[in-house]
Scaffold this active site. Structure first.
Site, short mmCIF file in Angstrom:
data_model
loop_
_atom_site.label_atom_id
_atom_site.label_comp_id
_atom_site.label_asym_id
_atom_site.label_seq_id
_atom_site.Cartn_x
_atom_site.Cartn_y
_atom_site.Cartn_z
N GLY A 260 0.76 -1.25 0.00
CA GLY A 260 0.00 0.00 0.00
C GLY A 260 0.79 1.29 0.00
O GLY A 260 0.20 2.36 -0.12
N PRO A 295 4.77 -5.19 -0.85
CA PRO A 295 4.75 -3.99 -1.69
C PRO A 295 4.49 -4.34 -3.15
O PRO A 295 5.00 -5.34 -3.65
CB PRO A 295 6.17 -3.44 -1.54
N ARG A 333 -6.25 3.11 -15.56
CA ARG A 333 -6.31 3.84 -14.29
C ARG A 333 -6.99 5.21 -14.39
O ARG A 333 -7.78 5.54 -13.50
CB ARG A 333 -4.91 3.97 -13.67
N TYR A 337 -10.02 5.17 -11.89
CA TYR A 337 -9.79 5.84 -10.59
C TYR A 337 -9.60 7.34 -10.72
O TYR A 337 -9.14 7.98 -9.77
CB TYR A 337 -8.49 5.33 -9.95
N CYS A 365 -14.18 4.33 -28.16
CA CYS A 365 -15.51 4.95 -28.23
C CYS A 365 -16.15 5.06 -26.85
O CYS A 365 -17.18 4.43 -26.58
CB CYS A 365 -16.39 4.15 -29.17
N GLU A 366 -15.55 5.82 -25.98
CA GLU A 366 -16.05 6.08 -24.62
C GLU A 366 -15.53 7.46 -24.24
O GLU A 366 -14.35 7.74 -24.43
CB GLU A 366 -15.43 5.10 -23.60
C1 LIG Z 1 -2.95 -5.15 -3.75
C2 LIG Z 1 -2.39 -5.75 -2.54
C3 LIG Z 1 -1.08 -5.46 -2.15
C4 LIG Z 1 -0.21 -4.47 -2.88
O1 LIG Z 1 -0.69 -3.17 -2.81
P1 LIG Z 1 0.21 -1.96 -3.35
O2 LIG Z 1 -0.60 -0.78 -3.09
O3 LIG Z 1 0.42 -2.21 -4.80
O4 LIG Z 1 1.48 -1.99 -2.57
C5 LIG Z 1 -0.57 -6.09 -1.05
N1 LIG Z 1 -1.31 -6.98 -0.34
C6 LIG Z 1 -2.59 -7.29 -0.67
C7 LIG Z 1 -3.35 -8.26 0.14
C8 LIG Z 1 -3.17 -6.68 -1.77
O5 LIG Z 1 -4.43 -6.95 -2.10
#
Ligand SMILES: *Cc1c(COP(=O)(O)O)cnc(C)c1O
Length: 443
Positions: A260, A295, A333, A337, A365-366
């Site tokens: 994350g 990661p 993306r 998002y 076409c969007e």
């Molecule tokens: C998607 C995901 C990650 C990786 O997330 P990033 O934001 O790309 O680092 C890690 N663990 C789990 C369980 C996920 O679903």
């Protein structure tokens, strides 16, 4: 690099360059770790994904060293859904990474790229009976359990196979990761994880089972997190959970802290891995647990660009559109998002040319096929080429063939050289697996 910048909240082209040390301007134009991107575009055509393996290796080693410096026992499991190209997996496997997988397909790809099952963690809310069976029979390193129902299915599977399986319970710490709603996963209303209050009872149940071996807890609160505060809250709750479990004589050996950590796409600062390391130390040193990190985006996101060519410049009374040959089927993306990606011209001269406001759109076409509805770029013309930045993660892996557009070429750069790692999908592959049923021959 002088230009006449228009007033805009976006970072200037120069500011984008300064934050991306692997990109430089040379006589051959925009270059990535010493390779002129226009050479790749000329030989491979566009759209074309480029992954900078030199930079990826550097980021992996930096992350590993930063975590090692904490003195904690921290293992890295790359979340391969971010970019599961075999060349990427094999590079990271060679560096010693384990993998975080979410499907049978990812399991097979990771295996094929040389990752032993013992270094894999299986995540995901909807693992099937077939997937659990495969994972247990291959003696996978860890399965992260997301519900009481899933635990029950896994118990059945391993009892049937008479094989013990190491598990962790993924808990939902109910923290707001302060990121985009579609990539927040650690709030109580999200589908992910086991409610905090139910975790210990379920853990005790698992520990009593002859074929389940609970190692500890897991959490993953979301993606593109650039501020450490949500991690701080989640880790504090995890540490509390470990203490509470041990008070009940439950054995806890590991914590999987998920992924994350965010990157700098626009104006945000990249998530600080040294702050993350400090945060891990603060909550977990002295707790005697092994830690895993998963990661994805942080490792591979900044290592990729998507090259594209301007097909047409279309002026309406309201807007100047740059219609480019990459589209939402390539990079989803922005449509999915509202993600912002930096855009740089490949020609060095363009960096010092006068600028204008444009909308950058694909040919699909969007109306959602828009990379940016308002961007300040130098005056570009048809056949000029651009690089869309930070597309290494959640880029090519999310591509489709919508509008019967073939999946784009993928290239990898390392040591000043480049090589095609996936050729463009041949057009015939668009219908090769399709059949026409119920056709009767005329009598
Ligand atoms: C998607 C995901 C990650 C990786 O997330 P990033 O934001 O790309 O680092 C890690 N663990 C789990 C369980 C996920 O679903």
């Amino acid at each position: 690099m002088t230009s006449s910048p228009l007033q805009h909240a976006d970072p200037s082209l120069q500011a984008l360059m300064e934050k991306r040390p692997n990109l430089t301007l040379t006589e051959q134009g925009l270059s990535m770790s010493g390779v002129a991107l226009s050479d790749i575009a000329a030989e491979c055509g566009t759209p074309c994904w480029v992954i900078d393996a030199t930079f990826l290796r550097k980021r992996y080693r930096l992350l590993k060293a930063t975590m090692q410096a904490t003195g904690l026992d921290i293992a890295l499991h790359y979340a391969m859904k971010a970019n599961s190209h075999l060349a990427v997996l094999s590079l990271l496997a060679t560096e010693g990474a384990g993998m975080d997988i979410v499907s049978i397909g990812e399991f097979e790809k990771a295996l094929h790229s040389g990752v032993p099952p013992a270094k894999m963690i299986f995540s995901g809310v909807g693992k099937t009976h077939q997937e659990l069976t495969l994972a247990v029979s291959h003696a996978i390193g860890q399965i992260n359990i997301e519900s009481a129902e899933e635990l029950e299915m896994l118990a059945e599977v391993c009892t049937h196979l008479q094989k013990k399986v190491p598990i962790a319970l993924r808990v939902n710490p109910d923290v707001d990761a302060q990121t985009h709603a579609k990539i927040t996963t650690g709030k109580a209303e999200n589908k992910f994880g086991i409610a905090f209050d139910d975790a210990l009872a379920l853990y005790a149940k698992a520990q009593a089972h002859p074929y389940l071996e609970p190692l500890g807890f897991a959490c993953h609160i979301g993606s593109q997190i650039t501020n450490m505060a949500p991690f701080n809250v989640a880790f504090e709750r995890l540490a509390g959970l470990v203490r509470a479990a041990r008070e009940q004589n439950l054995t806890v050996k590991t914590l999987d802290c998920g992924g994350g950590v965010g990157i700098s796409y626009r104006l945000e600062e990249e998530g600080s891995i040294s702050s993350l390391a400090a945060c891990l130390s603060q909550h977990f040193s002295g707790l005697d647990v092994k830690i895993s990190l998963e990661p994805g985006r942080w490792l591979i996101g900044p290592c990729g660009v998507l090259l594209s060519t301007i097909i047409r410049k279309k002026k309406t009374s309201l807007t100047t559109f740059l219609i480019i040959d990459a589209a939402m089927n390539d990079l989803l993306r922005p449509s999915l998002y509202e993600a912002w990606h930096g855009i740089l011209p490949l020609r060095t001269a363009a960096f010092s040319q006068p600028q204008e406001h444009v909308a950058v759109v694909g040919p699909v076409c969007e109306s959602g096929d828009t990379f940016s509805s308002d961007r300040v770029l130098p005056h570009l013309q048809p056949d000029d080429q651009i690089a869309i930045l930070d597309t290494g993660a959640y880029g090519a892996v999310m591509s489709s063939t919508y509008n019967a557009r073939p999946l784009a070429t993928q290239v990898m750069i390392e040591n000043g050289q480049w090589s095609v790692i996936t050729p463009r999908l041949p057009l015939s592959a668009l219908w090769e697996r399709e059949t026409i049923p119920f056709t009767e021959t005329e009598t």
